[in-house]
Write a protein that holds these residues in place. Structure first.
Motif, mmCIF file in Angstrom:
data_model
loop_
_atom_site.group_PDB
_atom_site.id
_atom_site.type_symbol
_atom_site.label_atom_id
_atom_site.label_comp_id
_atom_site.label_asym_id
_atom_site.label_seq_id
_atom_site.Cartn_x
_atom_site.Cartn_y
_atom_site.Cartn_z
ATOM 1 N N PRO A 26 -4.160 -4.595 2.331
ATOM 2 C CA PRO A 26 -3.568 -5.920 2.091
ATOM 3 C C PRO A 26 -2.044 -5.873 1.942
ATOM 4 N N ALA A 27 -1.514 -4.732 1.461
ATOM 5 C CA ALA A 27 -0.060 -4.629 1.282
ATOM 6 C C ALA A 27 0.678 -4.764 2.610
ATOM 7 N N GLY A 28 0.000 -4.416 3.693
ATOM 8 C CA GLY A 28 0.638 -4.474 5.014
ATOM 9 C C GLY A 28 0.892 -5.890 5.479
ATOM 10 N N ASP A 29 0.107 -6.858 4.959
ATOM 11 C CA ASP A 29 0.284 -8.243 5.405
ATOM 12 C C ASP A 29 1.649 -8.800 5.014
ATOM 13 N N ALA A 30 2.230 -8.256 3.950
ATOM 14 C CA ALA A 30 3.544 -8.741 3.508
ATOM 15 C C ALA A 30 4.673 -8.182 4.361
#
Lengths: 108, 615
Positions: A26-30
């Protein structure tokens, strides 16, 4: 391959591998798509620089992508830049550039 | 010399005959593709599609158990490599070579099934598009190179390591995520028979499969004791990934980007899946089936018969279809690093060429460095001519005033670009300096680098980076020194702080120390002069002696020594370091006489003890 020790290059590789793992979650979505693809390329570049890497690094990588990259840059800044081959120098510069772009992005 | 215009004519005839007869086996095709790529290489034609097909042939050959039976198609391709050609027709040769390989591929598809058939169909599709379509963009070439590099890993007899597999997965996931995002911001040509929703869901399924596999490979890489991938192929893959990341940051319209991704099978997504899964685990791979499925769904969107399959959306994106570039505060914009170099023929009034914000920061190649140096020199002469220098006026007698202004502007732009290329290195080098002093150090380094850009001579052999790096390093060190030796404020009472400047002559103890130091230096010099030629090269020794003033003359700077020897300063610095290393090996020095290396990071000085009484 480099005048820097394999352990030092190995640690940098571990950090980039960790950053790539974190960005897959999920951190990659930012992160912007360009940043993610650059991290993936840097992971491969660091892997190509590792000579005889053994997984015995006794340190825990940071928990965020930005912290991993920042720590990796700090490590590479301690390398002996004067004696690095072109590929390693390109890696150091690309990492510094990506980190700077990330910092600028966070500030703005 | 006899001239044959079409060396691939025989291969085309053999390919047609093969289609009408029994076709080719996949392994025969692999051999034919390798011969075709070899012929292209001999003719000096760089064709990424053919190179990629040959690399793919390596994988097919490795997974095939059959032997290579002789075939007229293989023989015909072998003959192509030895046929004399017309030097002026590489374009037509390339076209015929692609046609011959396409026919051979079609012949092989007739005899193949399963995974081989899917791979060969992809190759045929790309060869068809390459023959009929427009010239490939830089992004398409980068995607092809990435696929070729991945296929070369797969063609190696070594099993893919988990380290390499997880790295390939990271890149492939990003390519798929980008495709998914791009799909949301383009309009699909309504005449295309494929379903966009199905394409989107297939991409999503493949991303999930890659992520699952990547997590498994990541866990395996934690326990794998060594990185066992072949170094050359890994390095090539790394270079291809770097090229890809640069090409993707180019500002191609979304439609063109998505078209390139789909046409190249998402950068060889299926091939990457086969390679990352490895031969041993191929049958249990979760990636390969979803990649095959995606390949078949995406095949509809490679059709250009009805025009481009993807068109850029002219209206603003709706909430259901968010834009690719997220404007939220968490999104990070990477500046483009692929701007072109400024040209002479630009209008001098075009300030965007040399405006500081327009100077790209990127890694310069040797050719670009030389080009910039030439531009800088031309600019210097032009500026001198404009200022009325008679020699420069004679040199630039044929140039008009406008041309001179343009050249001077381009020269300043070249210097700016040289300095800008050093900024990341300077920032990286200055990291060890305290944060509040870093800006000063960087500024000082930049001023020195700008001066170095004026005197750098590529003819002396040093690369710009090597030359400027040492300059900026010294500049930052000098800046630090300048901070450390700042004059003491006038209002400080030296008697109260206990610090007293030495104005008196040295006492007996200090005089003895100085005498000992001088005698130790003489002894060291004697030892150095007694060294034999096999212990240290004479040119290294001379540089060391001249630098320290041990030749009987005054000490010289590196720049002075370089000037006398018609060499670059960085070369002299390198020789000095080599000389010092050789001396250390040859002359054992006591720990008290060893000096800290000037290019090493200085040790942190301990904090001064606070003399303020504590409460």
């Amino acid at each position: 391959m480099t005048s820097t020790s394999n352990a030092a290059v190995g640690q940098t590789y571990v950090l980039l591998r960790e950053a790539a793992k974190l960005m897959r979650g999920p951190a990659g979505d930012a992160l912007h798509s360009d940043v993610r693809i650059k991290i993936a390329a840097l992971q491969l570049l660091s892997l190509s620089l590792v000579g005889d890497f053994r997984n015995d690094c006794a340190f825990t990588p940071p928990a965020t992508v930005a912290a991993c990259l920042e720590l990796a840059e700090i490590q590479t800044s301690a390398w002996d830049l004067g004696e690095l081959p072109d590929a390693a120098m390109g890696f150091v510069l690309a990492l510094a550039e990506l980190n700077r772009a990330l910092s600028d992005g966070r500030r703005s | 010399m006899s001239v044959t215009v079409s060396p691939f004519r025989g291969a085309i005839t053999a390919g047609i005959a093969s289609i009408n007869a029994r076709g080719l086996t996949p392994i025969q095709w692999a051999e034919a593709a390798a011969q075709c790529a070899q012929a292209f290489h001999i003719y000096g034609i760089g064709d990424p599609v053919v190179r990629s097909a040959a690399a793919l042939g390596g994988i097919i050959a490795l997974h095939s158990t059959a032997s290579t039976d002789p075939s007229s198609v293989i023989t015909a391709f072998k003959l192509c490599a030895s046929a004399p050609v017309d030097a002026e027709g590489p374009a037509s040769i390339q076209m015929e070579g692609r046609t011959a390989l396409r026919l051979a591929t079609h012949a092989a598809i007739l005899n193949s099934r399963g995974l081989s058939r899917t791979l060969l169909t992809t190759v045929e599709r790309e060869l068809t598009a390459a023959i009929a379509g427009p010239a490939p963009t830089s992004m398409e070439s980068a995607l092809e190179n990435w696929r070729t590099a991945t296929a070369l890993i797969g063609g190696s007899p070594l099993e893919t390591s988990p380290h390499l597999a997880v790295a390939i997965a990271s890149t492939q996931i990003e390519l798929l995520r980008r495709s998914r995002d791009l799909l949301s911001v383009v309009d699909i040509n309504p005449q295309i028979p494929g379903s966009p929703d199905r394409l989107r869901s297939s991409i999503e399924a493949n991303i999930q499969a890659w992520s699952k596999a990547a997590d498994r490979w990541y866990d395996m890489s934690l326990t794998t004791v060594a990185h066992d991938a072949a170094h050359t192929t890994t390095h090539r893959l790394a270079l291809a990934a770097t090229e890809l990341s640069t090409a993707l940051t180019d500002c191609l319209p979304p439609g063109r980007q998505l078209d390139a991704l789909v046409r190249t099978g998402f950068g060889g997504n299926l091939v990457a899946g086969i390679v990352a899964s490895g031969r041993a685990q191929l049958n249990h791979s979760v990636v390969v089936p979803t990649a095959c499925s995606l390949e078949m769904v995406a095949a509809h969107f490679t059709e250009h018969r009805y025009g481009p399959p993807f068109r850029d959306r002219t209206t603003s994106p709706s909430p259901d279809h968010p834009a690719l570039v997220d404007d939220s505060p968490t999104a990070i914009h990477i500046p483009s690093v692929t701007a072109t170099l400024p040209h002479h023929d630009k209008d001098p009034s075009d300030t965007a060429v040399t405006a500081p914000h327009a100077v790209p920061v990127r890694w310069l190649t040797r050719q670009e460095e030389n080009e910039l140096a030439q531009r800088r020199d031309a600019g210097t002469i032009a500026q001198a001519a404009l200022d009325g220098d008679p020699t420069a006026r004679n040199l630039a007698a044929n140039a008009t005033q406008t041309e001179l202004q343009a050249l001077a502007l381009a020269g300043r732009g070249a210097v700016a670009q040289l300095v800008a290329a050093m900024i990341p290195t300077m920032q990286s080098t200055n990291r060890w300096i305290a944060r509040d002093e870093r800006a000063d150090a960087l500024q000082s380094a930049a001023v020195d680098v700008a001066a170095a850009a004026g005197r750098w001579d590529p003819a002396k052999g040093a690369r710009w980076l090597s030359f400027a790096w040492s300059t900026s390093w010294w500049a930052s060190t000098d800046s630090r020194k300048a901070i450390d030796v700042r004059p003491i404020p006038l209002d400080v009472d030296l008697d109260r702080t206990g610090t007293r400047l030495q104005t008196e002559p040295p006492g007996p103890e200090q005089a003895l120390l100085e005498h000992l130091e001088a005698s130790e230096q003489r002894h060291l010099l004697h030892q150095i002069r007694a060294l034999q030629g096999d212990e240290i090269r004479s040119e290294l020794l001379t540089v060391v002696l001249e630098y320290h003033g041990l030749t009987g003359e005054a000490p010289k700077t590196f720049a002075e020594i370089a000037h006398e020897r018609d060499s670059s300063t960085s070369t002299i610095v390198r020789r000095y370091r080599e000389g010092i290393r050789a001396l250390r090996r040859a002359v054992p020095a006591s720990p008290t006489t060893s000096e800290p290396k000037p290019w090493r990071r200085p040790e942190h000085t301990p904090h001064r003890q606070d003399s303020t009484p504590r409460r």
